[in-house]
Scaffold this active site. Structure first.
Site, short mmCIF file in Angstrom:
data_model
loop_
_atom_site.label_atom_id
_atom_site.label_comp_id
_atom_site.label_asym_id
_atom_site.label_seq_id
_atom_site.Cartn_x
_atom_site.Cartn_y
_atom_site.Cartn_z
N GLY A 46 -4.68 3.36 -0.96
CA GLY A 46 -4.81 3.82 -2.33
C GLY A 46 -5.31 5.25 -2.41
O GLY A 46 -5.63 5.73 -3.49
N GLU B 283 -4.61 1.13 5.51
CA GLU B 283 -3.14 0.97 5.42
C GLU B 283 -2.55 2.08 4.57
O GLU B 283 -1.98 1.81 3.51
CB GLU B 283 -2.82 -0.36 4.75
CG GLU B 283 -3.43 -1.56 5.41
CD GLU B 283 -3.43 -2.78 4.50
OE1 GLU B 283 -3.21 -2.63 3.27
OE2 GLU B 283 -3.65 -3.87 5.02
N PRO B 284 -2.67 3.32 5.00
CA PRO B 284 -2.17 4.40 4.16
C PRO B 284 -0.65 4.44 4.09
O PRO B 284 0.02 4.29 5.12
CB PRO B 284 -2.69 5.66 4.88
CG PRO B 284 -2.84 5.24 6.30
CD PRO B 284 -3.22 3.79 6.28
N GLY B 285 -0.13 4.59 2.89
CA GLY B 285 1.31 4.80 2.71
C GLY B 285 1.50 6.23 2.22
O GLY B 285 1.81 7.15 2.98
N ARG C 125 10.19 7.19 -9.47
CA ARG C 125 8.79 7.28 -9.87
C ARG C 125 8.58 7.94 -11.24
O ARG C 125 7.78 7.43 -12.03
CB ARG C 125 7.95 7.98 -8.80
CG ARG C 125 7.97 7.23 -7.46
CD ARG C 125 6.97 7.79 -6.46
NE ARG C 125 5.61 7.44 -6.81
CZ ARG C 125 4.74 8.23 -7.39
NH1 ARG C 125 5.06 9.48 -7.65
NH2 ARG C 125 3.55 7.79 -7.70
N CYS D 119 23.48 7.15 -16.73
CA CYS D 119 23.81 7.02 -18.14
C CYS D 119 22.79 6.21 -18.92
O CYS D 119 23.05 5.10 -19.38
CB CYS D 119 25.23 6.48 -18.28
SG CYS D 119 26.39 7.76 -17.76
N GLU D 120 21.60 6.74 -18.96
CA GLU D 120 20.53 6.33 -19.86
C GLU D 120 19.46 7.40 -19.70
O GLU D 120 19.63 8.29 -18.87
CB GLU D 120 19.99 4.94 -19.50
CG GLU D 120 19.38 4.85 -18.13
CD GLU D 120 18.92 3.42 -17.83
OE1 GLU D 120 17.79 3.10 -18.18
OE2 GLU D 120 19.71 2.65 -17.24
N TYR E 4 7.69 6.23 -1.64
CA TYR E 4 8.31 5.50 -2.75
C TYR E 4 9.45 6.30 -3.39
O TYR E 4 9.68 6.23 -4.58
CB TYR E 4 7.25 5.09 -3.79
CG TYR E 4 6.09 4.39 -3.13
CD1 TYR E 4 6.22 3.11 -2.64
CD2 TYR E 4 4.87 5.05 -2.93
CE1 TYR E 4 5.18 2.47 -1.99
CE2 TYR E 4 3.81 4.43 -2.27
CZ TYR E 4 3.98 3.14 -1.80
OH TYR E 4 2.96 2.52 -1.14
C1 LIG Z 1 1.45 -0.54 -1.06
C2 LIG Z 1 0.38 -0.97 -0.15
C3 LIG Z 1 -0.34 -0.02 0.61
C4 LIG Z 1 -0.11 1.46 0.52
O1 LIG Z 1 -0.60 2.04 -0.65
P1 LIG Z 1 -0.52 3.63 -0.83
O2 LIG Z 1 -1.06 3.88 -2.17
O3 LIG Z 1 0.92 4.05 -0.69
O4 LIG Z 1 -1.33 4.24 0.25
C5 LIG Z 1 -1.29 -0.51 1.48
N1 LIG Z 1 -1.55 -1.83 1.60
C6 LIG Z 1 -0.87 -2.76 0.89
C7 LIG Z 1 -1.18 -4.19 1.08
C8 LIG Z 1 0.11 -2.36 -0.01
O5 LIG Z 1 0.75 -3.29 -0.72
#
Ligand SMILES: *Cc1c(COP(=O)(O)O)cnc(C)c1O
Length: 402
Positions: A218, A259-261, A298, A328-329, A356
């Site tokens: 997050g 768990e960084p995304g 997004r 087309c919206e 994303y």
């Molecule tokens: C989506 C998700 C993340 C990644 O969140 P980010 O905001 O992209 O860092 C980590 N852990 C879990 C379980 C998720 O569902």
């Protein structure tokens, strides 16, 4: 990445095109490792942010594991070379069948509801260790769609159900090796993380066999200049100190997981498209791109702000435009944006498109999804080909009516 280079890539591979800076991803991994030095840190990249297999391989090369939310993401991770144990399987609302499949693959299992945990316990007793996803009910995250910790959230096992949870664990002799929280995306203040940490440390007293604590993710990244972001270094300092204390009271060294995304891949990504048309209406000048919300959802889905730049003509007079897609919206990437004068044929870069972006892209309007390119050092690699009509028709069954 340099504008000229991005324009070159757009010419070489065509548009729309996702470009990822591999070195930026590596830097972000290093930044987290440095911020949390002195403890046993494990990073589990959240695959759903950007799941191209070559990106997964790069993440692996840089020492991180994976967090996956579906069995299909797990298969991608295995194909990318991750050891099953390095993959944390964190699904929500899946059937016990998919969990059994994940156990058979040897993944690290994270369970987020009591009903499935009970079935898991009946089946495996203490033979398969599990992590438990708790919901500490901390209100955090950028907006309601991406917050997962609040009281109305479907995620995790409520911290208020602790008695029930422990009963299920004890009566089935379940071996809990990890506790997990993930309170949502775009969490601004380290306070929210630290409050979550205190709750989980307290809960940990009931779990003597813990090997790791997983704080999810997050981390907020900057989508425009001046955006406030999670202060990773500050959080690292505070949480590391607190975690060391916690390990001392536990009498053992636990691992701390994240768990960084977004944090790893957002800024690394550029989404390039070409201006199809400039359309002047009585109210607005529209820049119409050769892409749409089907390729980058997004802005329409989350009201997300992405910086937009005219990289073909970066130093001309700035004018106000509304940048739209060809779906087309209503399909808007940015309203009333100041861009350097835009001409038909110019290449437009949308920033922070690594997370994303492609992973949420679709074929809506029967458009082909974009190609993807990974840049590492001086080299650019095509990591996903542009689609063709065959891709659209694949799996469609054509019936010849009489
Ligand atoms: C989506 C998700 C993340 C990644 O969140 P980010 O905001 O992209 O860092 C980590 N852990 C879990 C379980 C998720 O569902």
């Amino acid at each position: 990445m340099e504008n000229n280079y991005l324009v070159e890539l757009a010419q070489k591979y065509g548009t729309p095109l996702y470009v990822y800076d591999a070195d930026k991803i590596a830097q972000q991994i290093t930044r987290l490792n440095n911020a949390f030095s002195g403890i046993n840190l494990k990073l589990k990249y959240a695959t759903k942010a950007l799941s191209n297999i070559s990106v997964l391989k790069w993440v692996r090369k840089n020492g991180a594991g994976l967090d996956v939310v579906s069995i299909q993401e797990a298969y991608l991770g295995l194909k990318a070379g991750f050891e099953p144990k390095e993959i944390l399987y964190t699904p929500n609302g899946v059937s016990i069948d998919e969990i059994i499949e994940a156990v058979d693959l040897g993944l690290t299992i994270n369970i987020d509801n009591i009903s499935i945990l009970e079935q898991f316990g009946h089946r495996y007793k203490d033979t398969v260790p599990v992590c438990i996803r708790l919901n500490p009910h901390i209100m955090a995250g950028g907006n309601n769609k991406i917050s997962t910790g609040h009281i109305d959230s479907k995620f995790g096992i409520s911290i208020l159900q602790m008695r029930h949870l422990l009963r299920v664990i004890e009566s089935n002799n379940i071996n809990v090796i990890g506790l997990h929280i993930h309170s949502g995306s775009d969490i601004l203040d380290s306070e929210a993380f630290l409050r979550g940490a205190e709750i989980i440390f307290e809960a940990a007293e009931d779990f003597p066999d813990l090997k790791f604590i997983d704080f999810g993710s997050g981390f907020k990244v900057a989508y425009k200049p001046g955006d406030v972001t999670t202060d990773i270094e500050e959080l690292g300092k505070e949480l590391t100190a607190r975690f060391k204390e916690f390990c001392k009271t536990q009498g053992k060294e636990l691992e701390l997981w994240f768990e960084p995304g977004k944090f790893l891949v957002s800024e690394a990504g550029y989404f390039l498209s070409k201006v199809n048309v400039i359309k002047t209406t009585p109210a607005t000048v529209f820049v119409g791109l050769d892409t749409g919300m089907n390729h980058l959802m997004r802005p329409m889905m989350y009201d997300a702000y992405h910086s937009i730049e005219n990289i073909s003509n970066p130093s001309s007079t700035h004018r106000v435009y509304t940048v739209v897609g060809y779906i087309c919206e209503t399909d808007t990437f940015g309203t009333d944006r100041k861009l350097s004068e835009v001409r038909e044929g110019d290449i437009i870069a949308i920033k922070n498109a690594g997370a994303y972006g492609f992973s949420m892209a679709s074929n809506y309007n029967s458009r082909y999804r974009p190609a993807e390119v990974l840049v590492q050092g001086e080299k650019d690699y095509l990591i996903r080909k542009r689609e063709s009509l065959d891709d659209i028709l694949r799996n469609q069954v054509i019936i010849d009516f009489e």
